[in-house]
Design a protein around this motif. Structure first.
Motif, PDB file in Angstrom:
ATOM      1  N   HIS A 188       0.829  -1.207   0.000  1.00 63.03           N
ATOM      2  CA  HIS A 188       0.000   0.000   0.000  1.00 63.03           C
ATOM      3  C   HIS A 188       0.869   1.265   0.000  1.00 63.03           C
ATOM      4  N   VAL A 189       1.701   1.366  -1.021  1.00 68.41           N
ATOM      5  CA  VAL A 189       2.506   2.571  -1.218  1.00 68.41           C
ATOM      6  C   VAL A 189       1.628   3.607  -1.912  1.00 68.41           C
ATOM      7  N   CYS A 190       1.349   4.705  -1.228  1.00 71.59           N
ATOM      8  CA  CYS A 190       0.431   5.728  -1.733  1.00 71.59           C
ATOM      9  C   CYS A 190       1.153   7.066  -1.851  1.00 71.59           C
ATOM     10  N   GLY A 191       0.797   7.797  -2.893  1.00 76.39           N
ATOM     11  CA  GLY A 191       1.344   9.121  -3.093  1.00 76.39           C
ATOM     12  C   GLY A 191       0.302  10.060  -3.674  1.00 76.39           C
ATOM     13  N   GLU A 192       0.533  11.354  -3.514  1.00 75.19           N
ATOM     14  CA  GLU A 192      -0.391  12.364  -4.019  1.00 75.19           C
ATOM     15  C   GLU A 192       0.208  13.041  -5.249  1.00 75.19           C
ATOM     16  N   HIS A 193      -0.700  13.454  -6.141  1.00 72.61           N
ATOM     17  CA  HIS A 193      -0.278  14.192  -7.330  1.00 72.61           C
ATOM     18  C   HIS A 193      -1.391  15.167  -7.697  1.00 72.61           C
ATOM     19  N   ASP A 194      -1.140  16.435  -7.479  1.00 70.24           N
ATOM     20  CA  ASP A 194      -2.069  17.496  -7.867  1.00 70.24           C
ATOM     21  C   ASP A 194      -3.499  17.220  -7.389  1.00 70.24           C
ATOM     22  N   GLY A 195      -3.637  16.856  -6.126  1.00 71.40           N
ATOM     23  CA  GLY A 195      -4.947  16.636  -5.542  1.00 71.40           C
ATOM     24  C   GLY A 195      -5.468  15.220  -5.644  1.00 71.40           C
ATOM     25  N   GLY A 196      -4.870  14.386  -6.477  1.00 71.81           N
ATOM     26  CA  GLY A 196      -5.265  12.986  -6.590  1.00 71.81           C
ATOM     27  C   GLY A 196      -4.372  12.094  -5.748  1.00 71.81           C
ATOM     28  N   VAL A 197      -4.821  10.851  -5.545  1.00 67.41           N
ATOM     29  CA  VAL A 197      -4.057   9.882  -4.757  1.00 67.41           C
ATOM     30  C   VAL A 197      -3.927   8.591  -5.553  1.00 67.41           C
ATOM     31  N   VAL A 198      -2.706   8.056  -5.611  1.00 64.90           N
ATOM     32  CA  VAL A 198      -2.432   6.784  -6.283  1.00 64.90           C
ATOM     33  C   VAL A 198      -1.825   5.828  -5.270  1.00 64.90           C
ATOM     34  N   GLY A 254      -6.193   4.651  -8.397  1.00 64.43           N
ATOM     35  CA  GLY A 254      -6.074   6.097  -8.443  1.00 64.43           C
ATOM     36  C   GLY A 254      -7.424   6.747  -8.184  1.00 64.43           C
ATOM     37  N   GLU A 255      -7.441   7.734  -7.320  1.00 63.70           N
ATOM     38  CA  GLU A 255      -8.675   8.452  -7.005  1.00 63.70           C
ATOM     39  C   GLU A 255      -8.494   9.936  -7.287  1.00 63.70           C
ATOM     40  N   ASP A 256      -9.473  10.502  -8.020  1.00 63.64           N
ATOM     41  CA  ASP A 256      -9.509  11.934  -8.290  1.00 63.64           C
ATOM     42  C   ASP A 256      -8.260  12.385  -9.060  1.00 63.64           C
ATOM     43  N   ILE A 257      -7.892  11.610 -10.084  1.00 66.31           N
ATOM     44  CA  ILE A 257      -6.686  11.881 -10.855  1.00 66.31           C
ATOM     45  C   ILE A 257      -6.972  12.939 -11.923  1.00 66.31           C
ATOM     46  N   GLY A 261     -10.822  17.194 -16.724  1.00 58.96           N
ATOM     47  CA  GLY A 261     -11.476  16.819 -15.479  1.00 58.96           C
ATOM     48  C   GLY A 261     -10.666  15.812 -14.696  1.00 58.96           C
ATOM     49  N   ARG A 262     -11.338  15.084 -13.824  1.00 58.73           N
ATOM     50  CA  ARG A 262     -10.697  14.105 -12.954  1.00 58.73           C
ATOM     51  C   ARG A 262     -11.388  12.759 -13.068  1.00 58.73           C
ATOM     52  N   LEU A 263     -10.653  11.705 -12.755  1.00 60.40           N
ATOM     53  CA  LEU A 263     -11.195  10.356 -12.888  1.00 60.40           C
ATOM     54  C   LEU A 263     -10.605   9.434 -11.835  1.00 60.40           C
ATOM     55  N   ASP A 264     -11.254   8.280 -11.672  1.00 57.65           N
ATOM     56  CA  ASP A 264     -10.775   7.208 -10.791  1.00 57.65           C
ATOM     57  C   ASP A 264     -10.317   6.046 -11.668  1.00 57.65           C
ATOM     58  N   VAL A 265      -9.251   5.365 -11.251  1.00 56.05           N
ATOM     59  CA  VAL A 265      -8.656   4.299 -12.061  1.00 56.05           C
ATOM     60  C   VAL A 265      -8.335   3.102 -11.179  1.00 56.05           C
ATOM     61  N   ASP A 266      -8.665   1.899 -11.668  1.00 57.81           N
ATOM     62  CA  ASP A 266      -8.227   0.646 -11.065  1.00 57.81           C
ATOM     63  C   ASP A 266      -7.461  -0.140 -12.119  1.00 57.81           C
ATOM     64  N   VAL A 267      -6.232  -0.530 -11.809  1.00 62.78           N
ATOM     65  CA  VAL A 267      -5.384  -1.254 -12.759  1.00 62.78           C
ATOM     66  C   VAL A 267      -4.921  -2.554 -12.118  1.00 62.78           C
ATOM     67  N   ASP A 301      -3.922  15.615 -17.097  1.00 64.07           N
ATOM     68  CA  ASP A 301      -2.998  16.691 -17.448  1.00 64.07           C
ATOM     69  C   ASP A 301      -1.849  16.127 -18.264  1.00 64.07           C
ATOM     70  N   ASP A 302      -0.936  17.000 -18.670  1.00 62.53           N
ATOM     71  CA  ASP A 302       0.178  16.577 -19.518  1.00 62.53           C
ATOM     72  C   ASP A 302       1.069  15.559 -18.824  1.00 62.53           C
ATOM     73  N   GLU A 303       1.228  15.661 -17.500  1.00 59.81           N
ATOM     74  CA  GLU A 303       2.065  14.710 -16.776  1.00 59.81           C
ATOM     75  C   GLU A 303       1.463  13.305 -16.815  1.00 59.81           C
ATOM     76  N   LEU A 304       0.130  13.220 -16.765  1.00 62.54           N
ATOM     77  CA  LEU A 304      -0.518  11.917 -16.868  1.00 62.54           C
ATOM     78  C   LEU A 304      -0.308  11.323 -18.260  1.00 62.54           C
ATOM     79  N   TYR A 305      -0.464  12.117 -19.302  1.00 56.37           N
ATOM     80  CA  TYR A 305      -0.229  11.621 -20.657  1.00 56.37           C
ATOM     81  C   TYR A 305       1.224  11.184 -20.834  1.00 56.37           C
ATOM     82  N   HIS A 306       2.143  11.937 -20.253  1.00 59.61           N
ATOM     83  CA  HIS A 306       3.563  11.576 -20.354  1.00 59.61           C
ATOM     84  C   HIS A 306       3.816  10.233 -19.693  1.00 59.61           C
TER      85      HIS A 306
END
Length: 393
Positions: free
Chosen positions: A203-213, A234-237, A262-268, A240-245
């Protein structure tokens, strides 16, 4: 070795016909010591070596064939505990290359060393001395504070590898970015444990521009050919350009063609079998994307669709639109279908778009392709209409 050092016990046995057996027990109190990691550091002052300990309290037992140390102290300002045995005799000890050793080092709230061009030279030397550690820094570029518990051993010789028996790293608010997914997470929490029988990501978690992965997973063993299971949430991701990169070129068409915001939630879920000989296993993945307030505008018909809610599923190189509903002006828009992601430049698609209650207004007419716009305008359309269309490419 400096500070308050006292010989607590000394033993010399000299028997006829037998080798002398010597031992000494040394008490350390508020002492300091440093260890050169290779021969280039032997001539350096202690404050120019990374392996240095301050406020040391404990004991060192010296015999003719080994040195055993147990002490607590400060390692770069952080509380630490050390238990170590170095075999080969004190007369051979000049650097860690000169003796066999096994050791356990526990450090609380350690500021990670750095390996960038501006980093202090002793930190760079320490990281580069151990290839596994250097690879970790190349792959994840970590910064910040951690708790560190490591058990390791090494045979004598500069070319002998470090044998890692256990490493437990607990994040305490730092940041990192994986080389294979360059999307930096900050304020990290969670733990990673390395052992010869596997690697556990807890459960290694980090924040990125208001979202959490958050990442959880396991590798069957600590090497690139290990069978691997990973889950990423990922919650509330933010899109942005960093995500596309981080996602790579395969998803650039989404940015270029659909322009979502906008923002989205992701399960991988990721799975890779072990290597077959030298051939790496093939990654299998399933990704579920959920959202409830996106906006998008298809480049071929730049009429914005807002308040998009829905679910997408990506399996391998195929994207399935389970549900996608939104508003385009006064129209209710519904989208379903599939997109094949095999081609990065022109993905194949089979998509159905339904618009109920669409209105002929100036914004819709302006969005129409130039080739058909004059013919439509000439009809002076007005009112509302329902649309059902299929896009197959």
């Amino acid at each position: 070795l400096d500070g308050r050092v006292r010989a607590a016990d000394y033993n010399l046995i000299d028997r006829a016909g037998a080798d002398a057996s010597r031992s000494a027990t040394i008490d350390l109190h508020h002492a300091s010591l440093s260890i050169p990691v290779h021969k280039e550091e032997r001539e350096l002052a202690s404050d120019q070596r990374y392996l240095r300990f301050e406020n040391v309290d404990g004991t060192v037992v010296v015999t003719t064939d080994a040195i055993r140390a147990e002490f607590t102290g400060r390692f770069h300002g952080s509380e630490c505990k050390v238990s170590a045995t170095m075999r080969g005799g004190v007369e051979r000890l000049a650097t860690l290359d000169d003796v066999d050793f096994d050791a356990q080092l526990t450090v609380t709230a350690l500021e990670l060393p750095r390996s960038d061009p501006e980093a202090p030279p002793e930190q760079v030397r320490f990281i580069q001395r151990f290839p596994q550690l250097a690879k970790f820094f190349r792959d994840y570029d970590p910064h910040g504070v951690i708790d560190w518990d490591v058990v390791a051993a090494k045979r004598a010789g500069p070319d002998e590898p470090l044998e890692v028996r256990r490493i437990l790293v607990t994040a305490r608010g730092g940041d990192a970015s994986a080389r294979q997914f360059p999307y930096r997470g900050s304020r990290l929490t969670g733990a990673v444990e390395y052992r010869p029988d596997g690697v556990w990501i807890r459960h290694v978690c980090g924040e990125h521009d208001g979202g959490v992965v958050c990442v959880d997973g396991r590798l069957d063993r600590p090497d690139p050919c290990a069978a691997t299971e990973l889950t990423i949430q990922g919650e509330d991701i933010l899109i942005d350009d960093e995500l596309y990169h981080g996602l790579g070129a395969r998803y650039e068409w989404i940015k270029d063609q659909l322009r979502p915001q906008g923002r989205l939630d992701v399960d991988v879920a990721l799975h890779r079998p072990a290597c077959n000989g030298n051939e790496p296993g093939t990654w299998r993945s399933e990704t579920t994307v959920r959202f409830d307030d996106l906006s998008a505008s298809y480049v071929g018909l730049p009429y914005p669709v807002e308040h998009l809610a829905g679910e997408l599923v990506v399996e391998g190189k195929r994207l399935r639109i389970v549900r996608m509903d939104g508003n385009a002006g006064k129209a209710q828009v519904h989208v379903t279908g599939e997109v094949a992601l095999a081609s990065e430049e022109s993905p194949e698609m089979d998509v159905t778009i339904i618009a109920d209650g669409a209105e002929f207004d100036d914004r819709l007419l302006a969005a129409m392709p130039e080739g058909i716009r004059p013919s439509v305008v000439a009809l002076h359309p007005s009112g509302r209409f329902d649309l059902r269309t299929s896009l197959s490419v």
